[in-house]
Design an enzyme around this catalytic site. Structure first.
Site, short mmCIF file in Angstrom:
data_model
loop_
_atom_site.label_atom_id
_atom_site.label_comp_id
_atom_site.label_asym_id
_atom_site.label_seq_id
_atom_site.Cartn_x
_atom_site.Cartn_y
_atom_site.Cartn_z
N ALA A 82 39.54 11.33 -62.44
CA ALA A 82 41.07 11.11 -62.45
C ALA A 82 41.44 9.63 -62.32
CB ALA A 82 41.87 11.70 -61.15
N GLU A 83 42.47 9.14 -62.86
CA GLU A 83 42.85 7.71 -62.49
C GLU A 83 43.36 7.82 -61.06
OE1 GLU A 83 42.39 4.88 -63.90
OE2 GLU A 83 41.67 5.67 -65.85
N THR A 133 45.51 16.08 -54.13
CA THR A 133 46.00 15.17 -53.34
C THR A 133 47.22 15.62 -52.64
OG1 THR A 133 46.78 13.06 -53.09
CG2 THR A 133 47.25 14.08 -55.30
N ASP A 134 47.28 15.29 -51.40
CA ASP A 134 48.54 15.58 -50.68
C ASP A 134 49.73 14.83 -51.22
OD1 ASP A 134 48.07 12.74 -49.98
OD2 ASP A 134 48.01 13.28 -47.77
N GLU A 135 49.57 13.72 -52.05
CA GLU A 135 50.75 13.21 -52.80
C GLU A 135 51.57 14.10 -53.57
OE1 GLU A 135 50.56 9.37 -54.14
OE2 GLU A 135 48.86 8.45 -52.70
N SER A 160 50.93 10.70 -58.78
CA SER A 160 51.43 11.99 -57.87
C SER A 160 51.87 12.86 -58.94
CB SER A 160 51.88 11.73 -56.79
OG SER A 160 53.24 11.36 -56.64
N SER A 162 51.27 12.86 -62.16
CA SER A 162 50.38 13.58 -63.01
C SER A 162 49.38 14.28 -62.15
CB SER A 162 49.48 12.39 -63.83
OG SER A 162 48.65 11.58 -62.60
N LYS A 163 49.09 14.09 -61.27
CA LYS A 163 48.05 15.12 -60.43
C LYS A 163 48.89 16.45 -60.09
CE LYS A 163 44.52 14.70 -58.78
NZ LYS A 163 43.19 14.96 -59.14
N ASN A 188 44.50 10.92 -47.25
CA ASN A 188 43.66 9.66 -47.61
C ASN A 188 42.29 9.86 -47.15
OD1 ASN A 188 46.65 8.90 -47.72
ND2 ASN A 188 45.87 7.02 -48.38
N LEU A 199 43.69 0.43 -49.64
CA LEU A 199 43.90 -0.52 -48.61
C LEU A 199 42.90 -0.85 -47.63
CD1 LEU A 199 46.14 -1.69 -46.54
CD2 LEU A 199 46.16 0.59 -45.51
N ARG A 223 49.94 7.30 -43.16
CA ARG A 223 49.00 8.12 -44.06
C ARG A 223 48.33 8.83 -43.01
NH1 ARG A 223 52.27 6.76 -47.13
NH2 ARG A 223 52.03 5.96 -49.34
#
Ligand code: NAD
Ligand code: DAU
Length: 352
Positions: A82-83, A133-135, A160, A162-163, A188, A199, A223
């Site tokens: 993925a990106e 992802t959780d996003e 998010s 796109s995911k 994360n 980060l 996060r």
């Protein structure tokens, strides 16, 4: 059982391949386009391993994917490619639509055609595990309960969104075509081989190079952090015991504000690599312009995977972060190779 790992040269993909070989001797086919985020050096310890087959290519290349699915008799696909960086998705969403949505669609179609031709027994045993992802659940307010698998999808940034779209495609390929899929939505990650646009690795490297530690906005965004090897063990459990068509949230119950994360990093560095002039790394913290559409809080309710599959994380945030800092201190060659040309261009664009 030969497995295909997409995005195998990225952060989590490479950790997963290495982790897989520490538990199994079966063959692994690693597929990666080697974008800026893909690094074959992450897999260099497997160079002499005859059970590891690296394929340089795109998940969207139907001919290529179809040919090696057959060639290696693949019995499971773990889809990491993925990106993955939210800030890049804000600057240039197109790559995210192309890879995360169109790429996943094409991969699903290649896999479906291959799966359709398998005999009944192999068809039943086959798995397509989609790593998400959780996003996709969007942002929580301070008091809201953590995201469960039934939480509505409310993505807020191009990454998010796109995911989320890719999750829906995977779900549809199960309900419509019967493809035996599993989906995981994880919080994360952090750990070795993490590209220093994110980060934690960014702040470790900036701290060591006496550069500002950029904290977006007020630094109070939350996060939920999970050591990457715990994510890998969760995926192995879902692959082994997960119920087809189901979604599993993965997280370590480690909610931290960004400011706390950066401060904890600074304390660990003060201990492991004290500055020559005796000053504290914390003094390098700098508040910078916030990310547009910045989600305030993510938190994963991991009770389903714990209850149904018996998975629990091994690391606490403190033990995992210490291991991570040590890894970066001990792997200067890896760091030096990663932070060149295009990387510097991105850092200048994002933080100048
Ligand atoms: P990453 O950016 O480090 O790695 C992505 C890999 O995919 C790279 O090696 C890249 O070269 C490869 N890739 C990109 N486009 C490709 C294409 N078209 N064909 C083949 N390979 C391609 O990402 P990551 O942090 O390792 O994340 C892996 C997966 O896990 C992603 O799907 C991401 O959404 C998901 N995820 C990440 C986190 C996290 O905290 N990093 C948390 C939850 C879920
Ligand atoms: O939640 C899972 C997601 O975690 C994954 O799906 C993504 O692929 C992964 O990149 C990660 O997304 P985040 O946006 O949460 O990660 P990032 O490391 O970019 O940022 C973590 C938090 O720190 C976020 O609130 C933004 C903030 N931040 C980030 C950077 C790069 C800063 O304050 N300063 C920074 O310089």
């Amino acid at each position: 059982m030969t497995i295909l790992i997409t995005g195998a040269a990225g952060f989590i993909g490479s950790n997963f391949v290495l982790d897989w070989f520490s538990h199994s001797k079966e063959d692994v086919v690693s597929l990666d386009l080697l974008t800026y985020a893909g690094n074959l050096e992450n897999l260099s310890s497997l160079n002499q391993n005859s059970h590891h087959h690296f394929v340089h290519g795109n998940i969207g290349d139907r001919d290529l994917v179809s040919s090696f699915l057959k060639k290696y008799h693949v019995m499971a696909v773990i889809h990491f490619a993925a990106e993955s960086h939210v800030d890049r998705s804000i600057h240039r969403p197109e790559d995210f639509i192309e890879t995360n949505i169109v790429g996943t669609y094409r991969l699903l179609e290649s896999v479906r055609a291959y799966w359709n031709d398998l005999d009944q027994e192999a068809k039943k045993a086959f798995r397509f595990l989609h790593v998400s992802t959780d996003e996709v659940y969007g942002s929580l307010n301070d008091k809201a309960p953590a995201f469960s698998e039934n939480y509505p999808y409310e993505p807020n940034n191009p990454y998010s969104a796109s995911k989320a779209a890719s999750d829906h495609l995977v779900r549809a390929w199960f309900h419509t075509y019967g493809l035996p899929v599993l989906t995981t939505n994880c919080s994360n990650n952090y750990g070795p081989y993490h590209f220093p646009e994110k980060l934690i690795p960014l702040c470790i490297l900036n701290a060591l190079n006496n550069k500002p530690l950029p904290v977006y906005g007020d630094g109070q965004q939350i996060r939920d952090w999970l050591y990457v090897q715990d994510h890998c063990s969760a995926i192995r459990e879902v692959l082994r015991k997960g119920k087809i068509g189901e979604t599993y949230n993965i997280g370590g119950w480690n909610e931290k504000t960004n400011l706390d994360v950066v401060k904890t990093l600074c304390y660990i560095l003060d201990e492991l690599k004290p500055k020559a002039d005796g000053s504290k790394y914390e003094n390098q913290i700098t508040y910078v312009k916030d990310r547009p559409g910045h989600d305030r809080r993510y938190a994963i309710d991991a009770s389903k995977i714990e209850r149904e599959l018996g998975w629990t994380p091994k690391e606490t945030f403190e033990t995992g972060l210490r291991k991570t800092v040590l890894w970066y201190l001990e792997n200067q060659a890896w760091v030096n190779h990663v932070v060149s040309g295009k990387y510097l261009h991105w850092i200048q664009k994002q933080y100048s």
